[in-house]
Design a protein around this motif. Structure first.
Motif, mmCIF file in Angstrom:
data_model
loop_
_atom_site.group_PDB
_atom_site.id
_atom_site.type_symbol
_atom_site.label_atom_id
_atom_site.label_comp_id
_atom_site.label_asym_id
_atom_site.label_seq_id
_atom_site.Cartn_x
_atom_site.Cartn_y
_atom_site.Cartn_z
ATOM 1 N N ALA A 1 7.336 3.410 -7.674
ATOM 2 C CA ALA A 1 5.877 3.710 -7.676
ATOM 3 C C ALA A 1 5.527 4.933 -6.737
ATOM 4 O O ALA A 1 4.672 5.665 -7.011
ATOM 5 C CB ALA A 1 4.716 2.431 -7.380
ATOM 6 N N ALA A 2 6.059 4.575 -5.593
ATOM 7 C CA ALA A 2 6.035 5.507 -4.163
ATOM 8 C C ALA A 2 6.773 7.009 -4.882
ATOM 9 O O ALA A 2 5.743 8.006 -4.505
ATOM 10 C CB ALA A 2 6.461 5.051 -3.002
ATOM 11 N N ARG A 3 7.666 7.034 -5.339
ATOM 12 C CA ARG A 3 8.081 8.136 -5.928
ATOM 13 C C ARG A 3 7.407 8.662 -6.786
ATOM 14 O O ARG A 3 7.165 10.143 -6.612
ATOM 15 C CB ARG A 3 9.417 7.948 -6.349
ATOM 16 N N ALA A 4 6.761 8.336 -7.883
ATOM 17 C CA ALA A 4 5.967 8.853 -8.684
ATOM 18 C C ALA A 4 4.397 9.339 -8.088
ATOM 19 O O ALA A 4 4.155 10.340 -8.504
ATOM 20 C CB ALA A 4 5.552 7.754 -9.855
ATOM 21 N N ALA A 5 4.016 8.577 -7.199
ATOM 22 C CA ALA A 5 2.899 8.938 -6.409
ATOM 23 C C ALA A 5 3.021 10.591 -5.574
ATOM 24 O O ALA A 5 2.203 11.307 -5.609
ATOM 25 C CB ALA A 5 2.229 7.957 -5.485
ATOM 26 N N ARG A 6 4.204 10.464 -4.804
ATOM 27 C CA ARG A 6 4.781 11.812 -4.226
ATOM 28 C C ARG A 6 4.997 12.873 -5.202
ATOM 29 O O ARG A 6 4.644 13.982 -4.901
ATOM 30 C CB ARG A 6 5.987 11.307 -3.399
ATOM 31 N N GLY B 1 -2.553 4.188 -3.574
ATOM 32 C CA GLY B 1 -2.966 3.145 -4.213
ATOM 33 C C GLY B 1 -2.230 2.044 -3.698
ATOM 34 O O GLY B 1 -1.555 2.088 -2.600
ATOM 35 N N ILE B 2 -1.897 0.890 -4.492
ATOM 36 C CA ILE B 2 -1.427 -0.312 -4.350
ATOM 37 C C ILE B 2 -0.277 -0.763 -5.370
ATOM 38 O O ILE B 2 -0.681 -0.478 -6.689
ATOM 39 C CB ILE B 2 -2.378 -1.515 -3.754
ATOM 40 N N VAL C 1 0.817 -1.512 0.088
ATOM 41 C CA VAL C 1 0.097 -0.174 0.039
ATOM 42 C C VAL C 1 0.974 1.258 -0.127
ATOM 43 O O VAL C 1 1.854 1.170 0.852
ATOM 44 C CB VAL C 1 -0.778 -0.090 1.162
ATOM 45 N N ILE C 2 0.499 2.265 -0.959
ATOM 46 C CA ILE C 2 1.390 3.366 -1.043
ATOM 47 C C ILE C 2 0.348 4.639 -0.365
ATOM 48 O O ILE C 2 -0.611 4.656 -0.809
ATOM 49 C CB ILE C 2 1.697 3.874 -2.453
ATOM 50 N N GLU C 3 1.063 5.216 0.583
ATOM 51 C CA GLU C 3 0.359 6.167 1.294
ATOM 52 C C GLU C 3 1.032 7.485 1.140
ATOM 53 O O GLU C 3 2.319 7.452 1.449
ATOM 54 C CB GLU C 3 -0.089 6.007 2.795
ATOM 55 N N ILE C 4 0.540 8.562 0.871
ATOM 56 C CA ILE C 4 1.278 9.878 0.752
ATOM 57 C C ILE C 4 0.584 10.998 1.909
ATOM 58 O O ILE C 4 -0.433 11.257 1.463
ATOM 59 C CB ILE C 4 1.111 10.526 -0.625
ATOM 60 N N GLY C 5 1.065 11.163 2.759
ATOM 61 C CA GLY C 5 0.722 11.798 3.833
ATOM 62 C C GLY C 5 -0.474 10.995 4.633
ATOM 63 O O GLY C 5 -0.026 9.607 5.023
ATOM 64 N N GLU C 6 -1.669 11.287 4.747
ATOM 65 C CA GLU C 6 -2.663 10.465 5.257
ATOM 66 C C GLU C 6 -3.444 9.995 4.165
ATOM 67 O O GLU C 6 -4.912 9.400 4.420
ATOM 68 C CB GLU C 6 -3.445 11.344 6.382
#
Length: 112
Positions: free
Chosen positions: A83-88, A51-52, A42-47
């Motif tokens: 994926a987390a970096r792209a979401a951030r 996505g996953i 699971v990818i969380e940005i702040g609160e």
């Protein structure tokens, strides 16, 4: 010391890690590492849950869980960190756009 030699029957299930290799190129350690693929993350940005990241082939596929990240939905990445970096980056770009929009609204309000 005891050794454990277990003969497992072959399966019809495709192995995405070794399908492109000739049979003589596949070793037991290759198959063992394929079984240790990273779990879905699971990818969380702040609160916000962005996505996953689900392992697929030699990377991970991103599935968005928030409209803000729908532009990344279905994208493939080498690993969950990418994926987390792209979401951030997407969250930061939206925050910058919202800040600019707020400034423009303030200017329009002052002119009125």
């Amino acid at each position: 010391m005891h050794s454990l030699d277990v003969g497992l029957p072959p399966t019809n299930r495709p192995d995405p890690f070794t399908d492109d290799l000739a049979p003589e190129d596949v070793t037991l350690s290759d198959r063992a590492s394929a079984d240790r693929a990273e779990p879905p993350r699971v990818i969380e940005i702040g609160e916000v849950t962005a996505g996953i990241a689900v392992p697929e082939g030699r990377g991970v596929r991103f599935f968005s869980s928030s409209r803000d990240f729908d532009g990344l939905d279905g994208a493939m990445f080498r690993n969950a960190e990418q994926a987390a970096r792209a979401a951030r980056e997407r969250a930061a770009a939206r925050a910058r756009a919202n800040a600019r929009g707020g400034q423009a609204a303030e200017i329009r309000r002052r002119r009125a």
